[in-house]
Scaffold this motif. Structure first.
Motif, PDB file in Angstrom:
ATOM      1  N   GLN A 197       6.368   6.127 -12.640  1.00  0.00           N
ATOM      2  CA  GLN A 197       7.470   5.495 -11.913  1.00  0.00           C
ATOM      3  C   GLN A 197       7.046   5.448 -10.455  1.00  0.00           C
ATOM      4  O   GLN A 197       6.821   6.498  -9.849  1.00  0.00           O
ATOM      5  N   GLY A 198       6.914   4.254  -9.914  1.00  0.00           N
ATOM      6  CA  GLY A 198       6.463   4.204  -8.524  1.00  0.00           C
ATOM      7  C   GLY A 198       6.775   2.893  -7.855  1.00  0.00           C
ATOM      8  O   GLY A 198       7.233   1.923  -8.496  1.00  0.00           O
ATOM      9  N   THR A 199       6.547   2.872  -6.557  1.00  0.00           N
ATOM     10  CA  THR A 199       6.774   1.661  -5.781  1.00  0.00           C
ATOM     11  C   THR A 199       5.638   1.490  -4.773  1.00  0.00           C
ATOM     12  O   THR A 199       5.193   2.468  -4.163  1.00  0.00           O
ATOM     13  N   LEU A 200       5.185   0.236  -4.679  1.00  0.00           N
ATOM     14  CA  LEU A 200       4.140  -0.093  -3.700  1.00  0.00           C
ATOM     15  C   LEU A 200       4.810  -0.863  -2.552  1.00  0.00           C
ATOM     16  O   LEU A 200       5.438  -1.902  -2.770  1.00  0.00           O
ATOM     17  N   PHE A 201       4.686  -0.323  -1.334  1.00  0.00           N
ATOM     18  CA  PHE A 201       5.293  -0.940  -0.151  1.00  0.00           C
ATOM     19  C   PHE A 201       4.187  -1.513   0.735  1.00  0.00           C
ATOM     20  O   PHE A 201       3.046  -1.036   0.712  1.00  0.00           O
ATOM     21  N   ARG A 202       4.584  -2.485   1.578  1.00  0.00           N
ATOM     22  CA  ARG A 202       3.629  -2.988   2.578  1.00  0.00           C
ATOM     23  C   ARG A 202       4.341  -3.102   3.917  1.00  0.00           C
ATOM     24  O   ARG A 202       5.523  -3.475   3.963  1.00  0.00           O
ATOM     25  N   MET A 203       3.605  -2.797   4.987  1.00  0.00           N
ATOM     26  CA  MET A 203       4.234  -2.844   6.310  1.00  0.00           C
ATOM     27  C   MET A 203       4.255  -4.270   6.845  1.00  0.00           C
ATOM     28  O   MET A 203       3.246  -4.979   6.813  1.00  0.00           O
ATOM     29  N   LYS A 204       5.440  -4.669   7.342  1.00  0.00           N
ATOM     30  CA  LYS A 204       5.598  -6.013   7.915  1.00  0.00           C
ATOM     31  C   LYS A 204       5.260  -5.964   9.403  1.00  0.00           C
ATOM     32  O   LYS A 204       5.070  -4.883   9.973  1.00  0.00           O
ATOM     33  N   GLU A 205       5.237  -7.151  10.026  1.00  0.00           N
ATOM     34  CA  GLU A 205       4.898  -7.247  11.458  1.00  0.00           C
ATOM     35  C   GLU A 205       5.802  -6.369  12.320  1.00  0.00           C
ATOM     36  O   GLU A 205       5.371  -5.798  13.310  1.00  0.00           O
ATOM     37  N   ASN A 206       7.086  -6.262  11.926  1.00  0.00           N
ATOM     38  CA  ASN A 206       8.036  -5.490  12.750  1.00  0.00           C
ATOM     39  C   ASN A 206       8.022  -3.995  12.430  1.00  0.00           C
ATOM     40  O   ASN A 206       8.854  -3.240  12.923  1.00  0.00           O
ATOM     41  N   GLY A 207       7.095  -3.562  11.577  1.00  0.00           N
ATOM     42  CA  GLY A 207       6.964  -2.134  11.272  1.00  0.00           C
ATOM     43  C   GLY A 207       7.824  -1.686  10.102  1.00  0.00           C
ATOM     44  O   GLY A 207       7.692  -0.554   9.633  1.00  0.00           O
ATOM     45  N   ALA A 208       8.725  -2.565   9.623  1.00  0.00           N
ATOM     46  CA  ALA A 208       9.529  -2.202   8.445  1.00  0.00           C
ATOM     47  C   ALA A 208       8.643  -2.322   7.197  1.00  0.00           C
ATOM     48  O   ALA A 208       7.587  -2.959   7.233  1.00  0.00           O
ATOM     49  N   LEU A 209       9.087  -1.700   6.104  1.00  0.00           N
ATOM     50  CA  LEU A 209       8.315  -1.792   4.856  1.00  0.00           C
ATOM     51  C   LEU A 209       9.031  -2.712   3.879  1.00  0.00           C
ATOM     52  O   LEU A 209      10.265  -2.758   3.847  1.00  0.00           O
ATOM     53  N   THR A 210       8.244  -3.432   3.113  1.00  0.00           N
ATOM     54  CA  THR A 210       8.828  -4.287   2.086  1.00  0.00           C
ATOM     55  C   THR A 210       8.235  -3.898   0.733  1.00  0.00           C
ATOM     56  O   THR A 210       7.104  -3.411   0.668  1.00  0.00           O
ATOM     57  N   ILE A 211       9.012  -4.080  -0.333  1.00  0.00           N
ATOM     58  CA  ILE A 211       8.527  -3.701  -1.672  1.00  0.00           C
ATOM     59  C   ILE A 211       7.650  -4.816  -2.227  1.00  0.00           C
ATOM     60  O   ILE A 211       8.069  -5.961  -2.298  1.00  0.00           O
ATOM     61  N   MET A 212       6.423  -4.462  -2.607  1.00  0.00           N
ATOM     62  CA  MET A 212       5.485  -5.452  -3.148  1.00  0.00           C
ATOM     63  C   MET A 212       5.388  -5.365  -4.668  1.00  0.00           C
ATOM     64  O   MET A 212       5.058  -6.321  -5.333  1.00  0.00           O
ATOM     65  N   ASP A 213       5.604  -4.162  -5.214  1.00  0.00           N
ATOM     66  CA  ASP A 213       5.473  -4.007  -6.669  1.00  0.00           C
ATOM     67  C   ASP A 213       6.217  -2.742  -7.103  1.00  0.00           C
ATOM     68  O   ASP A 213       6.408  -1.823  -6.281  1.00  0.00           O
ATOM     69  N   ARG A 214       6.604  -2.735  -8.357  1.00  0.00           N
ATOM     70  CA  ARG A 214       7.246  -1.545  -8.924  1.00  0.00           C
ATOM     71  C   ARG A 214       6.560  -1.175 -10.230  1.00  0.00           C
ATOM     72  O   ARG A 214       6.183  -2.053 -10.993  1.00  0.00           O
ATOM     73  N   TYR A 215       6.420   0.102 -10.488  1.00  0.00           N
ATOM     74  CA  TYR A 215       5.874   0.584 -11.760  1.00  0.00           C
ATOM     75  C   TYR A 215       7.018   1.307 -12.457  1.00  0.00           C
ATOM     76  O   TYR A 215       7.716   2.119 -11.823  1.00  0.00           O
ATOM     77  N   GLY A 216       7.240   1.019 -13.728  1.00  0.00           N
ATOM     78  CA  GLY A 216       8.419   1.553 -14.412  1.00  0.00           C
ATOM     79  C   GLY A 216       9.645   1.063 -13.669  1.00  0.00           C
ATOM     80  O   GLY A 216       9.724  -0.096 -13.257  1.00  0.00           O
ATOM     81  N   SER A 217      10.566   1.976 -13.432  1.00  0.00           N
ATOM     82  CA  SER A 217      11.791   1.555 -12.725  1.00  0.00           C
ATOM     83  C   SER A 217      11.691   1.794 -11.218  1.00  0.00           C
ATOM     84  O   SER A 217      12.686   1.725 -10.513  1.00  0.00           O
ATOM     85  N   GLY A 218      10.495   2.085 -10.733  1.00  0.00           N
ATOM     86  CA  GLY A 218      10.313   2.253  -9.289  1.00  0.00           C
ATOM     87  C   GLY A 218      10.437   3.705  -8.874  1.00  0.00           C
ATOM     88  O   GLY A 218      10.854   4.567  -9.650  1.00  0.00           O
ATOM     89  N   SER A 219      10.065   3.977  -7.622  1.00  0.00           N
ATOM     90  CA  SER A 219      10.113   5.355  -7.124  1.00  0.00           C
ATOM     91  C   SER A 219      11.550   5.798  -6.899  1.00  0.00           C
ATOM     92  O   SER A 219      12.374   5.042  -6.395  1.00  0.00           O
ATOM     93  N   GLU A 220      11.795   7.060  -7.228  1.00  0.00           N
ATOM     94  CA  GLU A 220      13.147   7.619  -7.014  1.00  0.00           C
ATOM     95  C   GLU A 220      13.461   7.775  -5.524  1.00  0.00           C
ATOM     96  O   GLU A 220      14.616   7.960  -5.149  1.00  0.00           O
ATOM     97  N   VAL A 221      12.433   7.692  -4.657  1.00  0.00           N
ATOM     98  CA  VAL A 221      12.685   7.864  -3.216  1.00  0.00           C
ATOM     99  C   VAL A 221      12.561   6.536  -2.454  1.00  0.00           C
ATOM    100  O   VAL A 221      12.508   6.528  -1.227  1.00  0.00           O
ATOM    101  N   GLU A 222      12.563   5.437  -3.220  1.00  0.00           N
ATOM    102  CA  GLU A 222      12.413   4.104  -2.618  1.00  0.00           C
ATOM    103  C   GLU A 222      13.394   3.876  -1.459  1.00  0.00           C
ATOM    104  O   GLU A 222      13.017   3.407  -0.382  1.00  0.00           O
TER     105      GLU A 222
END
Ligand SMILES: C[S@@+](CC[C@H](N)C(=O)[O-])C[C@H]1O[C@@H](n2cnc3c(N)ncnc32)[C@H](O)[C@@H]1O
Length: 230
Positions: A197-222
């Motif tokens: 269960q996991g989530t892959l994030f990527r940093m945007k230009e403004n420093g915020a993170l966006t979700i790029m992919d999820r494994y299973g139902s995603g990270s519990e700390v997303e």
């Protein structure tokens, strides 16, 4: 996913590597995907004491008294729970083992009994382009700020290890170690052999993170990750 986005990973940080088995897999996978990567692995402790307990059991105990693993009749018993354990009955075994062995294991390790062992596997220690550091993710390390194109936390950033406010601080530190826009942050937890269960994030230009992919139902700390980087 990272190669598909034309991303080059030059520096990567793997948090809480333990013996480094999955770190080695990460290194192999990044290289196979064509990334010329320098990988840093950290753990709050890369040494532990192996103590001998009643009934032919043993335990591996970190210097701070945290039990990493028990060995019962030659079989490994993890002190943390996985969802699969409910089906295999392992949660009952764990409760018995913890009830009988936890205190003597901690006491023996605190008294310096047993033998000190290095946790990182020799194969990883001798791998090219790999370095390890003893580092506690709950404390900010200035030397790691803004350095990594990829930060991975596997089986670490969850409520089993940390109280909620400490978990937030640890997640904030992991994000602060990202190299900037375009960098990747992977948080994953394994519940069974094939249950990731996991989530892959990527940093945007403004420093915020966006979700790029999820494994299973995603990270519990997303939600905490998104909140900390928002
Ligand atoms: C369950 S193991 C995960 C090992 C590996 N990442 C994996 O997924 O197979 C968790 C590791 O996190 C480490 N750890 C726990 N608290 C930590 C902290 N505050 N800072 C750094 N590492 C920590 C433990 O020592 C242990 O080696």
């Amino acid at each position: 996913m990272m190669s598909r986005h034309g991303s080059r990973i030059g520096t990567a940080l793997d948090l809480g590597i333990s013996s480094g088995v999955t770190t080695l897999e990460l290194l192999d996978r990044l290289r196979t995907a064509g990334h010329d990567v320098q990988l840093t692995g950290t753990d709050r402790s890369v040494r532990a004491r192996l103590v001998t307990l009643p009934f032919g059991c043993r335990a591996l105990v970190e210097p701070n008294g945290h039990v990493l693993q028990y060995e019962v009749l030659g079989q490994a018993v993890r002190p943390w729970e996985r969802r699969l354990d409910r089906w295999t009955g392992m949660h009952i075994v764990r409760r018995l083992v913890e009830g009988r062995l936890r205190e003597p294991a901690i006491a023996q390790a605190a008294a310096g009994q047993g033998t000190e062992v290095a946790l990182i596997s020799p194969r990883l220690r001798h791998a090219d382009a790999f370095q390890w550091l003893e580092d506690d993710i709950t404390q900010r390390s200035p030397a790691m700020l803004g350095r990594f194109d990829l930060v991975r936390a596997a089986n670490l950033l969850n409520l089993h290890y940390f109280e909620p406010d400490v978990l937030r601080r640890a997640i904030g530190n992991a994000i602060a170690y990202l190299s900037g826009p375009g960098a990747w942050f992977l948080v994953v937890r394994t519940h069974g052999l094939a249950d990731h269960q996991g989530t892959l994030f990527r940093m945007k230009e403004n420093g915020a993170l966006t979700i790029m992919d999820r494994y299973g139902s995603g990270s519990e700390v997303e939600h905490i990750v998104l909140d900390m980087a928002g």
